[in-house]
Write an enzyme that holds these catalytic residues in place. Structure first.
Site, short mmCIF file in Angstrom:
data_model
loop_
_atom_site.label_atom_id
_atom_site.label_comp_id
_atom_site.label_asym_id
_atom_site.label_seq_id
_atom_site.Cartn_x
_atom_site.Cartn_y
_atom_site.Cartn_z
N ARG A 261 4.00 -1.60 -7.21
CA ARG A 261 3.46 -2.94 -6.95
C ARG A 261 1.98 -2.95 -7.31
O ARG A 261 1.28 -1.97 -7.12
CB ARG A 261 3.61 -3.32 -5.48
CG ARG A 261 5.03 -3.66 -5.09
CD ARG A 261 5.12 -4.18 -3.68
NE ARG A 261 4.87 -3.14 -2.70
CZ ARG A 261 3.73 -2.98 -2.02
NH1 ARG A 261 2.74 -3.82 -2.17
NH2 ARG A 261 3.59 -2.00 -1.15
N TYR B 252 8.64 -3.95 -12.68
CA TYR B 252 8.81 -3.05 -11.53
C TYR B 252 9.36 -3.82 -10.32
O TYR B 252 8.96 -4.96 -10.06
CB TYR B 252 7.47 -2.37 -11.15
CG TYR B 252 7.60 -1.68 -9.82
CD1 TYR B 252 8.24 -0.45 -9.74
CD2 TYR B 252 7.17 -2.29 -8.65
CE1 TYR B 252 8.44 0.15 -8.50
CE2 TYR B 252 7.37 -1.68 -7.42
CZ TYR B 252 8.00 -0.47 -7.35
OH TYR B 252 8.21 0.12 -6.13
N LYS C 131 9.89 -8.57 -1.73
CA LYS C 131 8.59 -8.76 -1.08
C LYS C 131 8.09 -10.20 -1.24
O LYS C 131 7.49 -10.77 -0.33
CB LYS C 131 7.57 -7.79 -1.67
CG LYS C 131 7.97 -6.33 -1.56
CD LYS C 131 8.11 -5.89 -0.12
CE LYS C 131 8.35 -4.39 -0.04
NZ LYS C 131 8.54 -3.95 1.34
N HIS D 26 8.13 -6.85 8.00
CA HIS D 26 8.34 -5.63 7.23
C HIS D 26 8.92 -4.58 8.18
O HIS D 26 8.25 -3.63 8.56
CB HIS D 26 6.99 -5.20 6.66
CG HIS D 26 7.05 -4.15 5.61
ND1 HIS D 26 5.96 -3.40 5.24
CD2 HIS D 26 8.07 -3.72 4.81
CE1 HIS D 26 6.31 -2.56 4.28
NE2 HIS D 26 7.58 -2.73 4.01
N SER E 176 3.86 2.05 4.59
CA SER E 176 4.60 2.93 3.69
C SER E 176 4.26 4.39 3.99
O SER E 176 3.22 4.71 4.58
CB SER E 176 4.29 2.58 2.24
OG SER E 176 2.93 2.81 2.01
N CYS F 153 5.79 6.32 6.09
CA CYS F 153 5.98 6.70 7.49
C CYS F 153 7.46 6.86 7.85
O CYS F 153 7.80 6.98 9.02
CB CYS F 153 5.32 5.68 8.41
SG CYS F 153 3.53 5.69 8.32
N ASP G 260 14.08 -2.31 5.50
CA ASP G 260 12.77 -2.75 5.01
C ASP G 260 12.31 -4.10 5.55
O ASP G 260 11.12 -4.29 5.78
CB ASP G 260 12.80 -2.80 3.47
CG ASP G 260 11.41 -2.85 2.87
OD1 ASP G 260 10.50 -2.17 3.37
OD2 ASP G 260 11.22 -3.58 1.87
N ARG H 282 12.53 5.37 -7.71
CA ARG H 282 13.34 4.60 -6.74
C ARG H 282 14.83 4.72 -7.00
O ARG H 282 15.26 5.01 -8.12
CB ARG H 282 12.97 3.11 -6.86
CG ARG H 282 11.52 2.80 -6.50
CD ARG H 282 11.36 2.70 -5.02
NE ARG H 282 9.98 2.53 -4.61
CZ ARG H 282 9.63 1.87 -3.49
NH1 ARG H 282 10.53 1.34 -2.71
NH2 ARG H 282 8.36 1.79 -3.15
C1 OXD Z 1 7.14 -1.11 -0.04
C2 OXD Z 1 8.55 -1.07 -0.46
O1 OXD Z 1 6.27 -0.90 -0.89
O2 OXD Z 1 9.42 -1.24 0.41
O3 OXD Z 1 6.89 -1.36 1.14
O4 OXD Z 1 8.84 -0.89 -1.66
MN MN Z 2 8.65 -1.96 2.25
#
Ligand code: OXD
Ligand code: MN
Length: 579
Positions: free
Chosen positions: A69, A197, A206, A226, A248, A250, A275, A366
């Site tokens: 991102r 991406y 998102k 989130h 992220s 964690c 997520d 990913r």
């Molecule tokens: C993030 C994802 O960046 O879930 O939080 O991809």
């Molecule tokens: Mn995320």
């Protein structure tokens, strides 16, 4: 494919701008998937993996500058700059439309324009939202097919309504200098150009489910968060649902798919989402959650049978792998996978790879996999009503400050704890290691409006839920003087969840500390944790907290007059307790 004039006239308008060679309306069928897959394979933009070992699995390598991102190129375009708030980049909507129109102009010439109607949320749920994404990327279509309910089913749910998010995506020339991810919350519109991406291009995730979703939630009285959603089943079969927000790195996906250790007989964990959660006040006065997504877009490196066996089982079929290493056996590999590393392969950049050199997979490689393939998927994950949430967890990576777990005193104390959440940077992120970053509710990159207004919405929600979830803070990452983790984490986190559930049921003994209730006793049988380590895990250090409060104050001041008075009240009360 549809008689919805709102939709067809928008598609016509975008076609006049982008001038595609042809328009394809996605129906979501398997034939469509197979045809598109074949097309991308032929174009060389996708590689077939060993179909015996990994049926329906493919590998994609993206351009090297299009792997994550790009927050610096992500904008909230509201008429008033102040409505986007200090945590977002802002652009005037007129200027943004004009700037991006120039990039989109004729950008689909010679290409197919795909129209993807999709539902975020279970089909037929009163809480789901419809989006329609236009894109010139067939890779995006294949990913959207996994991540959302798309095609005919979405058009049927939309009918002739004009109530859908207009999502325009184009690769253009994938030039980072012509890349913009713009959100127009007032128009329920997203325009993203110059990146293929996931987080920039799968606009249901998102962009719609969090940025536009949080704005709509603020207007309509719900929360787009989130958060993972999980159900913990006890040995008597009682399931308690928990939602949890972590920045992220964690371990959100790992917690959502936790496998109870053998010592925790009779316990099971069920996954609803890893997520995103949409939270609504139910008629029964409880908070109910749905997962708007239909798949997992997870980080591959670090995922293994040791860290997340359920994720590993999920991705053995019908999965798109992006930027991982391809082995000589035509399977996939990444750093942190179990077993003996391969001796050779092709790295994410498409070059021959051997151990000892550069990583084989990009750190943000990913997998895109259907949620229904997850062995721990809950039978309730597509319940249109959602699941009732008993506990909300906020957490971060703090090596010294936060105890392993504590329960906040009230809903508003919980909101304060979420608003001041923080995490320390790891080696996986760019820049210095160990720097504290504030990330309220893990929403800094994803809140589509002024965060002061967003906190207010949280407070208002609390006053509307008669039976609100209890709010906790957890920290799996506390370390000793030598930097060793004090808590084993992973499956053993169930022990912490057990205390949380006991507290939700009015059981579970606690001792009061200035920041909240700490467990009097946590089940550590068989863990061999010395009492001194337990003390350290639950220590609330006055000096460290005084320094923390100073930092929190600086951070909160940045929200100016829009920061709700309730947040300052909680801040002052905490300062008083420590003084
Ligand atoms: C993030 C994802 O960046 O879930 O939080 O991809
Ligand atoms: Mn995320």
């Amino acid at each position: 494919m549809t008689s919805n004039k709102n939709l067809t006239s928008w598609v016509d308008q975008i076609a006049r701008l982008t001038r595609p060679a042809r328009i394809h309306w996605c129906d979501g069928s398997e034939e469509e998937r197979d045809r598109l897959t074949l097309e991308i394979l032929r174009s060389g933009n996708l590689e077939e993996l060993d179909q015996q070992k990994l049926p329906g699995c493919y590998l994609r390598r993206t351009p090297q500058h299009d792997v994550a991102r790009t927050e610096q190129l992500t904008f909230i375009c509201t008429s008033e700059k102040g409505d986007a708030g200090p945590t977002n980049n802002w652009m005037n909507p007129g200027e943004a439309y004009q700037k991006l129109s120039k990039i989109f102009e004729n950008s689909m010439a010679g290409r197919t324009m795909f129209v993807i109607p999709f539902i975020m949320g279970p089909a037929g749920s009163p809480f789901s939202k419809i989006g329609v994404q236009i894109t010139d990327s067939n890779y995006v279509v294949l990913n959207m097919r996994i991540m959302t309910r798309m095609g005919k089913i979405a058009l049927e749910q939309l009918g002739n309504s004009n109530n859908f998010t207009r999502c325009l995506h184009g690769k253009a020339d994938l030039d980072i200098n012509n890349r913009f991810i713009c959100h127009f919350p007032e128009d329920n519109t997203i325009w993203s150009v110059g990146s293929a991406y996931g987080g920039n291009a799968l606009l249901g995730k998102k962009c719609l489910s969090l940025r536009i979703g949080s704005y709509l939630g603020g207007k309509e009285g719900w929360l787009a968060e989130h958060m993972l959603i999980m159900g913990v089943e006890d040995p008597h079969g009682k399931v308690t649902y928990v939602a949890a927000a972590f920045p992220s790195a964690c371990g959100k996906t790992n917690l959502a798919m936790l496998v109870p250790p053998a010592s925790q007989k009779g316990y099971k964990v069920w996954t609803i989402g890893d997520d995103i959660a949409w939270l609504h006040v139910g008629d029964d006065g409880r908070l109910w959650a749905i997962n708007p997504e239909a798949g997992f877009f997870g980080v591959a490196p670090g995922t293994s049978y040791k860290t997340n066996p359920n994720a590993m089982a999920t991705i053995q079929k019908n999965t798109i792998f992006t930027n991982v290493l391809k082995t000589s056996e035509n399977t996939v590999w990444w750093e942190g996978m179990d077993g003996v590393p391969p001796t050779s392969g092709i790295d994410w950049k498409g070059r021959p790879w051997a151990p000892g050199g550069e990583p084989g997979a990009h750190p943000n490689a990913r997998f895109t996999a259907p949620a229904k393939q997850c062995p721990s998927i809950s039978s309730e994950w597509e319940n249109p009503k959602g699941v009732p949430i008993s506990a909300i967890l906020f957490g971060g990576r703090r090596t010294k400050l936060n105890p392993l777990v504590y329960q906040t005193f009230s809903w508003n104390d919980g909101v304060y704890t979420g608003a001041t959440m923080s995490s320390e940077t790891t080696a996986a992120a760019m820049g210095k290691v160990g720097v504290v970053r504030r990330d309220p509710m893990a929403m800094i990159p994803f809140c589509g409006y002024h965060m002061g207004d967003y906190f207010k919405n949280w407070i208002t929600m609390g006053s509307r839920v008669k039976n609100p979830p209890k709010i906790f803070h957890v920290n799996w990452f506390r370390t000793d003087h030598d930097g060793r983790f004090l808590w084993p984490g992973f499956g053993e986190n169930l022990r912490v969840l057990k205390w949380i559930i006991e507290r939700c049921e009015g059981r579970g003994e606690a001792v009061e500390s200035p920041i909240g209730f700490l467990p009097k006793l946590i089940d550590t049988t068989g863990l061999n944790i010395a009492p001194s380590i337990l003390n350290e895990l639950f220590k609330v250090d006055r000096d460290a907290w005084l320094a923390e409060l100073e930092d929190q104050q600086n951070f909160l001041s940045g929200f100016g007059a829009k920061l709700p008075a309730e947040i300052w009240q909680k801040y002052h009360a905490l300062v008083k307790k420590f003084s």
